[in-house]
Design a protein around this motif. Structure first.
Motif, PDB file in Angstrom:
ATOM      1  N   LYS A  42       0.887  -1.369  -0.013  1.00 18.12           N
ATOM      2  CA  LYS A  42      -0.073   0.025  -0.039  1.00 18.12           C
ATOM      3  C   LYS A  42       0.861   1.219   0.004  1.00 18.12           C
ATOM      4  N   ASN A  43       2.111   1.058   0.415  1.00 18.69           N
ATOM      5  CA  ASN A  43       3.060   2.311   0.320  1.00 18.69           C
ATOM      6  C   ASN A  43       3.619   2.709  -0.887  1.00 18.69           C
ATOM      7  N   VAL A  44       3.855   1.436  -1.689  1.00 15.99           N
ATOM      8  CA  VAL A  44       4.507   1.769  -3.001  1.00 15.99           C
ATOM      9  C   VAL A  44       3.401   2.305  -4.197  1.00 15.99           C
ATOM     10  N   LYS A  45       3.903   3.230  -4.730  1.00 17.69           N
ATOM     11  CA  LYS A  45       3.107   3.819  -5.785  1.00 17.69           C
ATOM     12  C   LYS A  45       3.308   3.299  -7.318  1.00 17.69           C
ATOM     13  N   SER A  47       2.357   3.088 -11.530  1.00 23.25           N
ATOM     14  CA  SER A  47       1.320   3.575 -12.574  1.00 23.25           C
ATOM     15  C   SER A  47       1.334   2.721 -13.631  1.00 23.25           C
ATOM     16  N   GLU A  69      -9.335   3.692  -8.658  1.00 23.66           N
ATOM     17  CA  GLU A  69      -8.373   4.845  -8.073  1.00 23.66           C
ATOM     18  C   GLU A  69      -8.931   5.307  -6.669  1.00 23.66           C
ATOM     19  N   HIS A  72      -7.738   2.731  -4.459  1.00 26.29           N
ATOM     20  CA  HIS A  72      -6.562   2.468  -4.446  1.00 26.29           C
ATOM     21  C   HIS A  72      -5.816   3.730  -4.783  1.00 26.29           C
ATOM     22  N   PRO A  73      -5.543   4.688  -3.821  1.00 25.21           N
ATOM     23  CA  PRO A  73      -5.042   5.985  -4.319  1.00 25.21           C
ATOM     24  C   PRO A  73      -3.441   6.076  -4.667  1.00 25.21           C
ATOM     25  N   ASN A  74      -2.907   4.873  -4.271  1.00 27.92           N
ATOM     26  CA  ASN A  74      -1.680   4.917  -4.830  1.00 27.92           C
ATOM     27  C   ASN A  74      -1.184   4.429  -6.314  1.00 27.92           C
ATOM     28  N   ILE A  75      -2.385   3.845  -6.917  1.00 31.82           N
ATOM     29  CA  ILE A  75      -2.312   3.358  -8.240  1.00 31.82           C
ATOM     30  C   ILE A  75      -2.969   4.394  -9.220  1.00 31.82           C
ATOM     31  N   LYS A  76      -2.096   4.797 -10.463  1.00 30.56           N
ATOM     32  CA  LYS A  76      -2.386   5.820 -11.141  1.00 30.56           C
ATOM     33  C   LYS A  76      -2.592   4.837 -12.536  1.00 30.56           C
ATOM     34  N   ASP A 343       5.931  -4.451  -9.481  1.00 25.64           N
ATOM     35  CA  ASP A 343       4.621  -3.789  -8.906  1.00 25.64           C
ATOM     36  C   ASP A 343       3.566  -3.614  -9.924  1.00 25.64           C
TER      37      ASP A 343
END
Length: 453
Positions: A42-45, A47, A69, A72-76, A343
């Motif tokens: 969850k701390n890894v972004k 894209s 999104e 899952h706010p860390n995934i773009k 990731d």
């Protein structure tokens, strides 16, 4: 319409050759993919990219991305727009060059086999196994003969019967009750033909039925309701099961219960205005049309009238052994690029899993789009949309059906469908008799060397 023997058998092989030339040949990704149980930190972004088409007119892609999104706010997710008409051609080119997006839709099952052999798609069997046996979703149509899955459904439109409740009431004809056969459907159409003019409808422009020009409107119903598994018909080369369905379709147009095929094809008649402007009282069509009708009744492109959904009529000649009405429909699926790693792969898998499940399905139901996951809560969301049909039969029709594939998956699918498309137009234009046309189709397909022995 004589099939050019030198051309058709090369269609699938040519596309596959282009795909494999850039991807190395073989089946599937050819590599061990990380398990869907390996969740993204969850701390890894991360894209990732996703393919879509006609973004201004097709809100489903942005709806899915926005919904995912938010959770899952860390995934773009960045959407890459393709042409709706040339999607498969453009995607084929990208897979061949290894530049496909991380996530991409599979529009229909007709091309799924070819894509699955391209080595451009990740193996999604780990996610699929989590949905096997779930009564709310059917993932089986994406299962290959080797037991692997290379896509999962996010939409699962099925064909149903749309009907105009107001036209039935004004004509004094009994509405569909969920038990109709095609004979009952024909009888109701004949009654409407007589009574609609008496109710004030123009006999020269208003029809009991609108039968669209696609081959599936005859062939896929016959295939699904033949009493056999679609593969057992489709790949065996005997298309006699189509005869009674074509005879009915010709009867409807000869009796002017619907616009004839020649007129509809030549004038490029569209199904939306035929039903939406009350030019037809009944229309078999995919559930995707519900969203269109709701929107068009809001913006004035369609008339205001009460409408409903009923199961498509059933084969009067074959006993339905299923506990549900049998219809057809190909799912629309999502695949992941075999080039996606680390990731990004975990994020892509999390996204596809979410889209296939209740989260993505609720998001789609909220825009009147038929999703893949039919839980009670998803159904409630779909039918709460303003302007949607509200009666009990409509809800049951949308939720409960035995949906058989329009395109059984196999190496010969594309070739067979191209031959049968020519056969469809030759029969519906009445340039060839039903029996001889189907015999010729069987002979042409056999000559391709693609049928099961």
């Amino acid at each position: 319409m004589k099939l050019h023997q030198a051309y058709k058998p090369l269609a699938t092989a040519a596309v596959l050759a282009v795909l494999l030339s850039g991807c190395g040949g073989g089946s599937g990704s050819g590599e061990s993919q990380s398990s869907s149980n390996e969740t993204l930190d969850k701390n890894v972004k991360a894209s990732i990219s996703m393919a879509g088409w006609s973004l201004d007119m097709t809100p489903e892609f942005k709806t899915l991305v926005d919904g995912f999104e938010k959770e899952h706010p860390n995934i773009k997710i960045n959407i890459k727009q393709y042409s709706a008409d040339d999607y498969d051609k453009q995607l084929t080119a990208d897979i061949s060059s290894g530049s496909q997006p991380d996530v991409f839709p599979i529009k229909s099952l007709q091309k799924y086999y070819v894509y699955s052999q391209s080595k451009g798609m990740a193996d999604l069997s780990d996610i699929a196994k989590g949905y096997e046996g779930d009564k709310n979703i059917d993932v089986s149509q994406y299962k290959m003969d080797d037991g692997k899955y290379y896509a999962l459904p996010y939409r699962a439109d099925a064909w149903v019967l749309f009907y105009n409740k107001d036209m039935f009431k004004k004509a004094g004809v009994s509405e569909p009750d969920g038990t109709w056969t095609w004979d009952d459907y024909t009888k109701a159409a004949e009654q409407l033909k007589q009574k609609l003019p008496e109710a004030g409808y123009d006999a020269n422009s208003v029809y009991p039925i609108y039968q669209h020009t696609w081959q599936s409107v005859v062939q896929a119903f016959a295939q699904a309701q033949s009493g056999k598994e679609p593969k057992d018909n489709f790949f065996k080369g005997d298309y006699s099961y189509l005869k009674s369905y074509y005879k009915r379709a010709l009867k409807w147009q000869d009796e002017k219960l619907t616009i004839d095929w020649n007129t509809a094809s030549t004038n490029k008649v569209q199904y939306q205005p035929q039903f939406g402007t009350e030019k037809a009282a009944m229309m078999p069509m995919g559930t995707w049309y519900a969203a269109v009708l709701v929107e068009q009744q809001k913006n004035g492109q369609a008339n205001k009238f009460e409408w409903g959904l009923a199961p498509v009529p059933q084969n009067p000649e074959v006993r339905n052994k299923s506990s549900k009405p049998i219809t057809f429909g190909d799912p629309t699926g999502l695949a992941i690029s075999s080039k996606t790693k680390g990731d990004q792969l975990k994020a892509a898998k999390e996204f596809v899993k979410w889209c296939a499940g209740e989260g993505g399905s609720k998001a789609l139901a909220n825009i009147s789009t038929t999703p893949a996951y039919f839980s009670k809560s998803v159904t409630d969301v779909f039918f709460k949309v303003d302007g949607m049909a509200k009666d009990q039969l409509s809800e049951k029709t949308w939720r409960v059906h035995d949906t058989r594939p329009e395109n059984p998956v196999g190496a010969a699918t594309d070739t067979i469908q191209n031959v049968l498309k020519d056969t469809h137009s030759s029969i519906m234009t009445e340039t060839k008799k039903v029996g001889p046309a189907l015999d010729e189709a069987a002979s042409n397909i056999k000559d391709q060397g693609v049928l099961d022995e």
